[in-house]
Design a protein around this motif. Structure first.
Motif, PDB file in Angstrom:
ATOM      1  N   LEU B  97       0.754  -1.146  -0.090  1.00  0.00           N
ATOM      2  CA  LEU B  97       0.016  -0.064   0.008  1.00  0.00           C
ATOM      3  C   LEU B  97       0.889   1.132   0.086  1.00  0.00           C
ATOM      4  CD1 LEU B  97      -2.913  -0.522   2.504  1.00  0.00           C
ATOM      5  CD2 LEU B  97      -3.048  -0.618  -0.185  1.00  0.00           C
ATOM      6  N   LYS B 133      -7.922   4.177  16.664  1.00  0.00           N
ATOM      7  CA  LYS B 133      -7.941   3.715  15.251  1.00  0.00           C
ATOM      8  C   LYS B 133      -8.240   2.375  15.239  1.00  0.00           C
ATOM      9  CE  LYS B 133      -3.450   5.167  14.225  1.00  0.00           C
ATOM     10  NZ  LYS B 133      -2.422   5.317  13.786  1.00  0.00           N
ATOM     11  N   TYR B 135     -10.171   0.783  17.295  1.00  0.00           N
ATOM     12  CA  TYR B 135     -11.491   0.753  17.662  1.00  0.00           C
ATOM     13  C   TYR B 135     -12.431   1.359  16.664  1.00  0.00           C
ATOM     14  CZ  TYR B 135     -15.869   1.229  20.331  1.00  0.00           C
ATOM     15  OH  TYR B 135     -17.027   0.985  20.660  1.00  0.00           O
ATOM     16  N   ALA B 136     -12.013   2.163  15.792  1.00  0.00           N
ATOM     17  CA  ALA B 136     -12.638   2.755  14.818  1.00  0.00           C
ATOM     18  C   ALA B 136     -12.906   1.618  13.616  1.00  0.00           C
ATOM     19  CB  ALA B 136     -11.876   4.064  14.003  1.00  0.00           C
ATOM     20  N   TRP B 137     -11.959   0.804  13.383  1.00  0.00           N
ATOM     21  CA  TRP B 137     -12.253  -0.356  12.465  1.00  0.00           C
ATOM     22  C   TRP B 137     -13.472  -1.393  12.987  1.00  0.00           C
ATOM     23  CZ3 TRP B 137     -11.667  -0.664   7.557  1.00  0.00           C
ATOM     24  CH2 TRP B 137     -10.377  -0.088   6.873  1.00  0.00           C
ATOM     25  N   THR B 139     -15.825  -0.357  14.769  1.00  0.00           N
ATOM     26  CA  THR B 139     -17.039   0.442  14.513  1.00  0.00           C
ATOM     27  C   THR B 139     -17.494   0.026  12.873  1.00  0.00           C
ATOM     28  OG1 THR B 139     -16.012   2.574  14.194  1.00  0.00           O
ATOM     29  CG2 THR B 139     -17.400   1.802  16.257  1.00  0.00           C
ATOM     30  N   ILE B 140     -16.338   0.245  12.031  1.00  0.00           N
ATOM     31  CA  ILE B 140     -16.823   0.051  10.566  1.00  0.00           C
ATOM     32  C   ILE B 140     -17.082  -1.345  10.238  1.00  0.00           C
ATOM     33  CG2 ILE B 140     -15.865   0.141   8.320  1.00  0.00           C
ATOM     34  CD1 ILE B 140     -14.081   2.530   9.266  1.00  0.00           C
ATOM     35  N   LEU B 173      -5.909  -6.595   8.681  1.00  0.00           N
ATOM     36  CA  LEU B 173      -6.267  -5.386   8.236  1.00  0.00           C
ATOM     37  C   LEU B 173      -5.985  -4.053   8.938  1.00  0.00           C
ATOM     38  CD1 LEU B 173      -7.945  -3.833   5.987  1.00  0.00           C
ATOM     39  CD2 LEU B 173     -10.085  -4.398   7.420  1.00  0.00           C
ATOM     40  N   TYR B 177      -3.469  -1.227   8.297  1.00  0.00           N
ATOM     41  CA  TYR B 177      -3.897   0.286   8.096  1.00  0.00           C
ATOM     42  C   TYR B 177      -3.027   1.092   9.338  1.00  0.00           C
ATOM     43  CZ  TYR B 177      -6.655   4.078   9.823  1.00  0.00           C
ATOM     44  OH  TYR B 177      -6.901   5.496   9.953  1.00  0.00           O
ATOM     45  N   THR B 180       0.795   1.567   7.657  1.00  0.00           N
ATOM     46  CA  THR B 180       0.992   2.091   6.330  1.00  0.00           C
ATOM     47  C   THR B 180       1.711   3.292   6.388  1.00  0.00           C
ATOM     48  OG1 THR B 180      -0.761   0.574   5.262  1.00  0.00           O
ATOM     49  CG2 THR B 180       0.083   2.557   4.214  1.00  0.00           C
ATOM     50  N   VAL B 241      -3.155  -4.990  21.366  1.00  0.00           N
ATOM     51  CA  VAL B 241      -4.641  -4.188  21.229  1.00  0.00           C
ATOM     52  C   VAL B 241      -5.357  -4.986  20.177  1.00  0.00           C
ATOM     53  CG1 VAL B 241      -5.540  -1.968  20.693  1.00  0.00           C
ATOM     54  CG2 VAL B 241      -3.344  -2.305  22.241  1.00  0.00           C
ATOM     55  N   LEU B 245      -9.157  -6.418  20.635  1.00  0.00           N
ATOM     56  CA  LEU B 245     -10.450  -5.634  20.088  1.00  0.00           C
ATOM     57  C   LEU B 245     -11.104  -6.426  18.846  1.00  0.00           C
ATOM     58  CD1 LEU B 245      -9.429  -2.025  20.103  1.00  0.00           C
ATOM     59  CD2 LEU B 245     -10.793  -3.102  21.852  1.00  0.00           C
TER      60      LEU B 245
END
Lengths: 358, 300, 263
Positions: B97, B133, B135-137, B139-140, B173, B177, B180, B241, B245
């Motif tokens: 990436l 970050k 945690y944001a994944w 939620t997604i 993933l 993220y 990168t 982490v 999660l």
């Protein structure tokens, strides 16, 4: 036969309203070795890069052997460039560098492996680097690296090869010998070579044609003799050889002959169409065209004055003279010429005087 | 003044040459610190690793039993391998990436201001909170998350898809993220050193874009690729982490195990043994990194 | 150059990756303004309620202060040590130099948990109670390598000549350092300080094992995340992103201008 390269009205503007190349038109004959000469910033390198296709002109067209290549990218133009910093690929050996141009592109358009090898050998020999074929660039000397760059450019056998100040980083001795070698290779291969240089000696000694540039404009394009003996502008005259400029006034002007007044004397020179009586002109002569006053031919211009400085160059000495008119000239003499009471008395044959109308 | 404040034997200090004295002043404080706060703790940990727990009390010992357990029994033996696998995948994907961005930064954007702006844009996500970050994944990707809501509302699926969460894939993933940006900076540092004239020469000799990439850019960017890759691997390897999660029952990372051993399971000797093994592995990795760097670095 | 630079595919790929990088952050920021209770969709309305609850939450506020204390302490320890080690490595040869370098780099490669465990054992043996101080010492040790690599790189760039010139002119060692070397590396030093501070603020692995009764912000957020999903996390995260953005931009500006001024 169409010229190898033809430039028509090439101009290049960079951001910030800098006009790097200003309306240059030029026709380079096939098989010539041409030098673009000028001081740094005059636009010669930009012009070379435009020819190579690494920059695109803001206006104008370029023709290669009659074909318009203005819109072709560099990789599709059949000419090669030798870069100032040689741009050798540090992770490849000498042989691999030379072979690079032959090993790219779709497989069906490439030469068979055996042919590629044969060519690499041939050009390795031509630049005398056979034993170094497996070395990496960082293990080579400056002169050796330059030969690799040359062989790499020649290996794809393009009709035109461009050189960006190739001898700039070599010492004087190496420069001389490389100049000779390049001339020889050129004669052998019969291709069109275009050099960029700021060294006038190099340009004079190597080229078939010289193009003098300044401020983005091409001032004069001709054979070394033309440019040296018959400069068309003050800049060109000043750039090549050590020149002197004296103010003069035209007294009479007739079809074949003109009479000029300068240095409290009168002088007859070849006539020119653009001269008329009363006109102020500049007379130019080279420092090395002066002869001792005693052996001056008839009609020569006598130049004498206080010798204020002397510089020794081995084969000759250069004197700075302060003339009665207040002007200052440089004259070359044999290394041990005599100076009587601090005065030097020389003369310049009329045939060596150039009239410049600016 | 510095000498006496450090309690250094004054006599010895005075007898040293000025040069040596200077050397000592610069190097002793950090060296001393590292001995006390890095080496001694490792030694203590090593000592612990030879003991064992008996009825919730630590019993010092001299056996390699813990080490044997790690290499032979599940889940410990598998965990190291799985952590390495996740680390490797993270390094590979983040490098892939990273290349387009690094190349655009190095070759396309030439004005200094634009380059700084792009640099800033790349760094910013790197400095945003790691926890957040990850945690944001969540939620997604979650069953009530953005992705599923989108797919459901577009009627692409009938019920929320769960393959994207709570397994190794989601961990990789997320870690990709997160790392990168770091890979971009690492590769960019290498690309920046490539002189423009090399690329022009290649183009002049007739090479096309992809050829220039494979034969010139990629080989010359390997040092940056490796440096970034090794660190990304190490960080992915040791992460706990993301697995906590977003991981599932099949994602068992070595750090998670260690934390469990120090918490609920209360087996400090075993945890210490794992720690020592990883310290040794890390030391070896640094060594390999150094060797590889020497072999791969091209003097431009 | 033109072949590489103007490739559309390359540019498209770059844009896609950048979008990928910013998507979760964007989601988080947007969701932090969500009036509803759910962490994900649906988005029921724009509201600053969660920010209000964030600031009203004493635990979180304490944690923020603790995090700041830890960050300052960590930089105070790791920066001087890192600079000293960098100068030593750049200038001198000594037996065991290679090993020293590797040991210093170790915390960078090691999972934070390992560094934490070792220090934990160390503290236990010495009967030290866990507190903010233990965290500071732990993070400080681990982050020395950050300052070291930054300053070392800059020192290598700088070269010896200025130092030697100063010595030739008669300057003593501390004069040399404070008046010649430090101004030249100020950019790297400031950059390293800011980077270390940002890492410290976000650090969880080492902190997890070395925390006493005082919690840092990442620890509090971690426990929040483990217990239940609340949008409080989104608000906290957004604030942290903004704070870090300001810190990083400042840091880059300072280290850039420092480097330019020095040249």
């Amino acid at each position: 036969m169409p010229p190898a390269i033809e430039l028509v009205g090439i101009s290049k503007d960079f951001t910030g309203h800098v006009r790097a190349v200003d309306d240059v038109s030029l026709a380079i004959e096939a098989g010539h070795l041409v030098c673009l000469l000028g001081s740094s910033g005059c636009g010669k390198t930009t012009l070379l890069r435009i020819i190579a296709g690494l920059e695109s002109p803001s206006s104008g067209r370029i023709m290669l052997e009659g074909r318009d290549i203005t819109d072709l990218p560099a990789r599709e133009r059949n000419m090669r460039m030798m870069f100032q910093d040689y741009a050798l690929f540090p992770h490849m050996s000498v042989a691999e560098n030379i072979a690079f141009g032959l090993t790219i592109g779709p497989a069906r358009r490439r030469l068979p492996k055996a042919d590629i090898q044969a060519r690499v050998e041939r050009y390795l020999d031509m630049v005398q680097l056979g034993p170094q074929r497996d070395r990496k660039p960082h293990a080579l000397s400056g002169g050796q690296r330059q030969r690799v760059a040359l062989a790499r450019a020649l290996a794809t056998e393009p009709p035109v090869v461009l050189f960006d100040e190739p001898l700039g980083s070599l010492d004087a001795g190496m420069r001389r010998s490389m100049q000779g070698e390049l001339r020889q290779i050129h004669a052998e291969l019969g291709k069109t070579f275009v050099f960029v240089t700021h060294d006038q000696e190099e340009a004079l000694s190597m080229s078939d044609r010289i193009g003098v540039m300044s401020g983005g404009r091409l001032l004069q394009y001709g054979s070394p003799e033309d440019v040296y003996k018959r400069p068309e502008s003050r800049f060109v005259a000043q750039f090549l050889g050590r020149s002197n400029f004296l103010a003069a006034t035209v007294q009479t002007a007739e079809p074949g002959v003109a009479r000029l007044a300068l240095l409290n004397a009168s002088c007859i020179v070849a006539g020119r169409a653009d001269l008329h009586p009363g006109q102020r002109v500049t007379v130019m002569f080279r420092a090395n065209h002066a002869v001792p006053a005693g052996s001056a031919p008839p009609g020569a211009l006598h130049v004498e004055g206080l010798a204020t400085q002397r510089r020794y160059f081995g084969d000759y000495a250069e004197h700075t003279l302060r003339l009665a008119s207040g002007e200052q000239v440089f004259l070359q003499t044999p290394p041990d010429a005599a100076i009587v009471d601090g005065m030097l008395r020389m003369a310049v044959p009329a045939a060596r005087l150039n009239v410049l109308v600016d | 003044m510095l000498a006496s404040s450090r309690g250094f034997p004054r006599a010895t200090f005075a007898r040293m040459s000025p040069q040596m004295r200077l050397k000592a002043i610069w190097l002793l404080p950090p060296a001393a610190w590292f001995v006390v706060f890095l080496l001694v703790p490792y030694l203590i940990t090593a000592t612990y690793s030879f003991g064992h727990m008996q009825s919730y009390r630590y019993v010092p010992g001299f056996s390699l039993a813990n080490y044997a357990r790690i290499f032979t029994t599940a889940p410990y033996s598998g965990a190291i391998a799985q952590s390495a696998e996740i680390g490797l995948l993270t390094a590979v994907f983040s490098s892939i990436l990273a290349y387009p961005v690094a190349m655009v930064m190095a070759f396309r954007v030439t004005r200094a201001a634009a380059r700084s702006a792009l640099y800033l844009l790349v760094i910013l996500p790197w400095w945003a909170s790691y926890l957040v970050k990850a945690y944001a994944w969540k939620t997604i990707l979650g069953p009530h998350g953005i992705l599923n809501s989108l797919l459901l509302s577009l009627h692409v699926v009938e019920s929320p898809i769960t393959i994207l969460l709570y397994n190794t894939a989601s961990v990789v993933l997320t870690l990709t993220y997160i790392f990168t940006p770091f890979a971009v900076l690492s590769i960019y540092a290498s690309l920046e050193r490539i002189p423009a004239s090399l690329l022009e020469a290649a183009e002049d000799l007739g090479a096309g874009g992809m050829e220039i990439f494979w034969r010139i850019i990629l080989p010359l960017s390997v040092p940056g690729l490796l440096a970034g890759g090794v660190i990304t691997f190490a960080l992915g390897f040791g992460d706990f982490v993301a697995p906590a999660l977003l991981g599932g029952a099949d994602t068992l990372m070595i750090s998670t195990i260690m934390i469990n051993l120090l918490g609920v399971a209360n087996d400090r000797p075993l945890a210490s043994a794992i720690g020592i093994i990883i310290v040794i592995l890390a030391f070896l990795l640094i060594g390999v990194m150094g060797w590889a760097e020497r072999r791969v670095t091209v003097r431009i | 150059m033109r072949a590489i630079g103007s490739s559309r595919a390359l540019l498209a790929a770059c844009v896609l990756v950048m979008l990928f990088l910013y998507l979760p952050l964007f989601v988080m920021v947007v969701m932090s303004f969500n009036a509803g209770d759910s962490v994900g969709l649906p988005f029921t309305g724009f509201s600053l309620a969660w920010y209000a609850r964030l600031f009203g939450n004493a635990q979180i506020m304490h944690a923020i202060i603790n995090s700041l204390i830890v960050a300052v302490g960590t930089v105070a320890i790791s920066l001087p040590l890192g600079v000293m080690a960098a100068v030593g490595l750049d200038r001198y040869e000594f037996p065991g130099k290679a090993v020293f370098r590797r040991i210093v780099l170790l915390p960078l490669i090691l999972p934070g948990v390992i560094t934490g465990v070792s220090l934990l054992n160390f503290y236990i043996i010495n009967g030290v109670r866990l507190s903010l101080a233990t965290i500071i010492f732990g993070q400080g040790t681990a982050l020395v390598c950050v300052s070291l690599t930054e300053v070392f790189a800059r020192l290598q760039q700088l070269g010896r000549s200025q130092y030697e010139a100063a010595q030739d002119l008669g300057a003593g060692e501390s004069e040399c350092f404070f008046r010649v070397i430090l101004p030249n590396i100020s950019g790297a030093v400031v950059g390293a300080a800011l980077i270390s501070a940002s890492i410290s603020l976000d650090e969880i692995a080492v902190t997890y094992l070395l925390t006493g009764r005082q919690n840092t912000l990442p620890m509090v957020i971690w426990s929040l995340l483990r217990r239940e999903a609340t949008p409080l996390v989104n608000a906290a995260g957004t604030l942290m992103v903004v704070a870090t953005a300001i810190l990083v931009t400042l840091g880059l500006r300072l280290s850039r201008s420092g480097a330019e001024a020095a040249e």
